[in-house]
Design a protein around this motif. Structure first.
Motif, PDB file in Angstrom:
ATOM      1  N   MET A 111       0.753  -1.215  -0.003  1.00 33.69           N
ATOM      2  CA  MET A 111       0.055  -0.035   0.011  1.00 33.69           C
ATOM      3  C   MET A 111       0.810   1.153   0.088  1.00 33.69           C
ATOM      4  N   THR A 112       0.504   2.277  -0.871  1.00 30.75           N
ATOM      5  CA  THR A 112       1.164   3.590  -0.707  1.00 30.75           C
ATOM      6  C   THR A 112       0.988   4.301   0.509  1.00 30.75           C
ATOM      7  N   LYS A 113       2.388   4.579   0.909  1.00 34.41           N
ATOM      8  CA  LYS A 113       2.376   5.567   2.158  1.00 34.41           C
ATOM      9  C   LYS A 113       1.271   6.660   1.981  1.00 34.41           C
ATOM     10  N   LYS A 114       0.562   6.867   3.215  1.00 41.94           N
ATOM     11  CA  LYS A 114      -0.522   7.957   3.163  1.00 41.94           C
ATOM     12  C   LYS A 114       0.136   9.238   3.078  1.00 41.94           C
ATOM     13  N   LYS A 115       1.344   9.633   3.483  1.00 43.16           N
ATOM     14  CA  LYS A 115       1.887  10.947   3.180  1.00 43.16           C
ATOM     15  C   LYS A 115       2.110  11.170   2.206  1.00 43.16           C
ATOM     16  N   SER A 116       2.549  10.313   1.158  1.00 44.46           N
ATOM     17  CA  SER A 116       2.943  10.680  -0.279  1.00 44.46           C
ATOM     18  C   SER A 116       1.689  10.790  -1.106  1.00 44.46           C
ATOM     19  N   LEU A 117       0.483  10.484  -0.679  1.00 41.70           N
ATOM     20  CA  LEU A 117      -0.808  10.568  -1.496  1.00 41.70           C
ATOM     21  C   LEU A 117      -1.177  11.961  -1.664  1.00 41.70           C
ATOM     22  N   SER A 118      -1.444  12.244  -2.883  1.00 44.98           N
ATOM     23  CA  SER A 118      -2.030  13.747  -3.096  1.00 44.98           C
ATOM     24  C   SER A 118      -3.598  13.760  -2.480  1.00 44.98           C
ATOM     25  N   PRO A 119      -3.990  14.865  -1.858  1.00 42.15           N
ATOM     26  CA  PRO A 119      -5.428  15.015  -1.380  1.00 42.15           C
ATOM     27  C   PRO A 119      -6.307  14.570  -2.364  1.00 42.15           C
ATOM     28  N   ARG A 120      -6.026  14.856  -3.769  1.00 45.45           N
ATOM     29  CA  ARG A 120      -6.703  14.270  -4.691  1.00 45.45           C
ATOM     30  C   ARG A 120      -7.304  12.904  -4.541  1.00 45.45           C
ATOM     31  N   SER A 121      -6.345  12.055  -4.260  1.00 38.86           N
ATOM     32  CA  SER A 121      -6.652  10.674  -3.961  1.00 38.86           C
ATOM     33  C   SER A 121      -7.117  10.301  -2.565  1.00 38.86           C
ATOM     34  N   ARG A 122      -6.769  11.025  -1.580  1.00 41.83           N
ATOM     35  CA  ARG A 122      -7.427  10.879  -0.133  1.00 41.83           C
ATOM     36  C   ARG A 122      -8.871  11.349  -0.406  1.00 41.83           C
ATOM     37  N   SER A 123      -9.289  12.369  -1.335  1.00 46.29           N
ATOM     38  CA  SER A 123     -10.780  12.862  -1.107  1.00 46.29           C
ATOM     39  C   SER A 123     -11.591  11.770  -1.713  1.00 46.29           C
ATOM     40  N   ILE A 124     -10.919  10.812  -2.627  1.00 50.54           N
ATOM     41  CA  ILE A 124     -11.879   9.829  -2.991  1.00 50.54           C
ATOM     42  C   ILE A 124     -12.018   8.754  -2.514  1.00 50.54           C
ATOM     43  N   HIS A 125     -10.817   8.147  -1.615  1.00 50.03           N
ATOM     44  CA  HIS A 125     -10.820   6.979  -0.727  1.00 50.03           C
ATOM     45  C   HIS A 125     -10.997   7.397   0.857  1.00 50.03           C
ATOM     46  N   GLY A 126     -10.790   8.621   1.034  1.00 48.56           N
ATOM     47  CA  GLY A 126     -10.885   8.792   2.492  1.00 48.56           C
ATOM     48  C   GLY A 126      -9.802   8.050   3.374  1.00 48.56           C
ATOM     49  N   PRO A 127      -9.900   8.406   4.606  1.00 50.26           N
ATOM     50  CA  PRO A 127      -8.702   7.627   5.321  1.00 50.26           C
ATOM     51  C   PRO A 127      -9.007   5.987   5.458  1.00 50.26           C
ATOM     52  N   TRP A 166     -23.397  13.306   4.355  1.00 57.08           N
ATOM     53  CA  TRP A 166     -23.259  12.030   3.559  1.00 57.08           C
ATOM     54  C   TRP A 166     -23.094  12.557   2.287  1.00 57.08           C
ATOM     55  N   HIS A 167     -23.922  13.277   1.830  1.00 58.50           N
ATOM     56  CA  HIS A 167     -23.881  13.726   0.325  1.00 58.50           C
ATOM     57  C   HIS A 167     -22.811  14.614   0.137  1.00 58.50           C
ATOM     58  N   ILE A 168     -22.277  15.492   0.882  1.00 60.24           N
ATOM     59  CA  ILE A 168     -21.124  16.416   0.799  1.00 60.24           C
ATOM     60  C   ILE A 168     -19.949  15.277   0.814  1.00 60.24           C
ATOM     61  N   LEU A 169     -19.823  14.421   1.641  1.00 60.22           N
ATOM     62  CA  LEU A 169     -18.696  13.414   1.754  1.00 60.22           C
ATOM     63  C   LEU A 169     -18.564  12.713   0.644  1.00 60.22           C
ATOM     64  N   VAL A 170     -19.762  11.914   0.173  1.00 62.24           N
ATOM     65  CA  VAL A 170     -19.568  11.051  -0.887  1.00 62.24           C
ATOM     66  C   VAL A 170     -19.488  11.591  -2.392  1.00 62.24           C
ATOM     67  N   PHE A 171     -20.453  12.469  -2.541  1.00 62.87           N
ATOM     68  CA  PHE A 171     -20.291  13.118  -3.894  1.00 62.87           C
ATOM     69  C   PHE A 171     -19.487  14.488  -4.066  1.00 62.87           C
ATOM     70  N   GLY A 172     -19.569  15.323  -2.855  1.00 66.73           N
ATOM     71  CA  GLY A 172     -18.774  16.654  -3.056  1.00 66.73           C
ATOM     72  C   GLY A 172     -17.266  16.512  -2.936  1.00 66.73           C
ATOM     73  N   VAL A 173     -16.943  16.085  -1.858  1.00 65.20           N
ATOM     74  CA  VAL A 173     -15.499  16.053  -1.498  1.00 65.20           C
ATOM     75  C   VAL A 173     -14.515  15.151  -2.633  1.00 65.20           C
ATOM     76  N   SER A 174     -15.308  14.058  -2.832  1.00 68.05           N
ATOM     77  CA  SER A 174     -14.541  13.194  -3.793  1.00 68.05           C
ATOM     78  C   SER A 174     -14.353  14.001  -5.020  1.00 68.05           C
ATOM     79  N   THR A 175     -15.187  14.555  -5.552  1.00 68.72           N
ATOM     80  CA  THR A 175     -14.983  15.255  -6.837  1.00 68.72           C
ATOM     81  C   THR A 175     -14.618  16.919  -6.843  1.00 68.72           C
ATOM     82  N   GLN A 176     -14.416  17.344  -5.705  1.00 69.21           N
ATOM     83  CA  GLN A 176     -13.892  18.850  -5.574  1.00 69.21           C
ATOM     84  C   GLN A 176     -12.947  19.128  -6.553  1.00 69.21           C
TER      85      GLN A 176
END
Ligand SMILES: Cc1ncc(COP(=O)(O)O)c(C=O)c1O
Length: 421
Positions: free
Chosen positions: A1-17, A266-276
């Motif tokens: 698994m890629t180390k979390k620190k090296s991930l772009s916020p773009r990826s984190r916004s899709i997968h979350g913690p 939930w809507h902001i988390l699932v649809f908004g954050v992941s596509t912002q």
């Protein structure tokens, strides 16, 4: 698994913690939406623990004990973890609207005989909160140009407890030199027992374009209703800050009551954050083209857009407005004035409202649909005329929030309306 620190916020916004105390990740791809206002407690002892551990810094590393939605609830907590990560803060506390977040924060930081210094141009309801409501509690204010020398003088007033501004001001799209403001406040704080706190509203920039906590401010506000939610279906607000401030904000939310509904969270988390990031970048590409088109149009007097070289703070914009991946991010908001009278401006806006397919006359901003409004008559109508004048919010100023439509279609609608005036 890629180390979390090296991930772009773009990826984190899709997968979350990959782990959270709010949810078990092993089974679902999408987090659940909770729909219970109250929670089953298996003993009185656990109930009592729920109350003593709520908003308790010492208990903040322990698994939350869910008691009642107005205290804490799982979907909101997951949204808070994501929003905190986007802004680069320890913690986020979410509210039912941007104004819910702003009022809870200011009432948490200020008390009788304290003073707030605010930049002269603010969103109309924030202006009204500071000018009309805070004085009822004995809290005074002074509005000034934060980019002027006056700030240094005003900071010396011992009553000053809070500095408040929008990182990109609504609707003038001015930037505040964060580095300078933080430096001045640090210098003043070195002489004080009770430090001045810096609060910024980062709604126009969004965390994709600017992360003010990295520059040293204490609190960041987001109206989640805007670009982070993005589709115009949810209202929400957030305060992002250091861990030490989380308890007072949660108590303020509990007692003032401006909670976000779990369904909105939930809507902001699932649809908004992941596509912002994706929406913002596409809207921004179009904004640049629209701003250039307007700037070259003979019927347009002036255009304000931080991405244009003609923006008086273009150099500062290039320094501050950067995506987490390093790209210049001048945003999705444009303000402009037409040549001629206010009446001409009204005809242009009415024509768009009636005949345009892609441009809608409506307040709000950051959404997938392009919205136009006239702040002097709409979002900023609560600001007294003399202060609107001081901020150059004249009746001819038009504000455009650029959406996801095809650029050609958008330009064609603007062209049609411009032709008729
Ligand atoms: C810059 C800014 N901050 C805060 C708000 C308030 O947000 P909300 O409408 O979610 O209360 C707005 C609303 O337009 C805004 O433009």
């Amino acid at each position: 698994m890629t180390k979390k620190k090296s991930l772009s916020p773009r990826s984190r916004s899709i997968h979350g913690p990959s782990s959270t105390d709010a949810w078990e990740f092993s089974h679902h791809l999408v987090p659940p939406m909770t729909a219970s206002t109250t929670f089953r407690l298996k003993s009185l002892k656990r109930g009592a623990q729920g109350f003593t551990s709520f908003a308790n810094l010492k208990a903040s590393d322990k698994k939350p004990i869910w008691v009642y939605d107005r205290l804490d609830e799982p979907t909101t907590l997951m949204l808070e973890e994501q929003i905190a990560a986007m802004e680069g803060g320890d913690k986020a506390v979410c509210f039912g609207s941007g104004m819910g977040a702003i009022s809870a924060l200011l009432l948490s930081l200020l008390e009788k005989d304290r003073k707030i210094l605010a930049h002269r141009t603010l969103y109309g309801c924030t202006d009204s909160l500071i000018a009309n409501w805070l004085p009822r509690f004995g809290i005074t204010s002074k509005m000034l140009d934060f980019n002027s020398k006056d700030l240094e003088t005003e900071l010396k007033d011992p009553a000053v407890s809070v500095l408040y501004f929008e990182t990109i001001s609504n609707p003038m799209l001015e930037l505040i030199d964060l580095e300078r403001v933080v430096r001045l406040v640090k210098k003043e704080n070195a002489k004080r027992k009770n430090p001045i706190r810096i609060v910024v509203d980062n709604t126009f920039a969004t965390p994709w374009s600017l992360r003010p906590l990295d520059w040293g401010v204490d609190f960041v506000i987001q109206s989640l209703t805007k670009n982070i939610s993005g589709f115009g279906t949810e209202m929400g607000g957030a305060i992002i800050t250091r861990k030490e401030f989380e308890p007072i904000l949660k108590v303020a939310r509990k007692d003032f009551g401006a909670v976000i509904h779990p369904s909105s969270a939930w809507h902001i988390l699932v649809f908004g954050v992941s596509t912002q990031s994706l929406r913002f970048e596409q809207q921004q590409r179009t904004s640049m083209k629209v701003a250039q088109y307007l700037e070259s149009h003979p019927k347009v007097e002036s255009v304000i857009y931080p991405g244009l070289k003609s923006h008086p703070q273009h150099k500062l914009a290039r320094k501050l407005l950067r995506s987490p991946e390093g790209d210049f991010c001048p945003g999705t908001m444009i303000s402009f004035r037409l040549k001629g009278s206010a009446e001409k401006c009204e005809r242009f806006v009415d024509d768009l409202a009636e005949n345009s397919y892609t441009v809608t006359l409506a307040v709000s901003l950051g959404l997938v649909k392009t919205l136009v409004e006239v702040p002097g008559f709409m979002t900023h109508s609560a600001v007294p005329e003399e202060r609107r004048d001081a901020s150059s919010i004249d009746p001819r100023l038009i504000r455009l929030s650029v959406g996801l439509e095809n650029t050609k279609d958008l330009l064609s609608d603007l062209e049609q309306a411009l032709k008729k005036i």
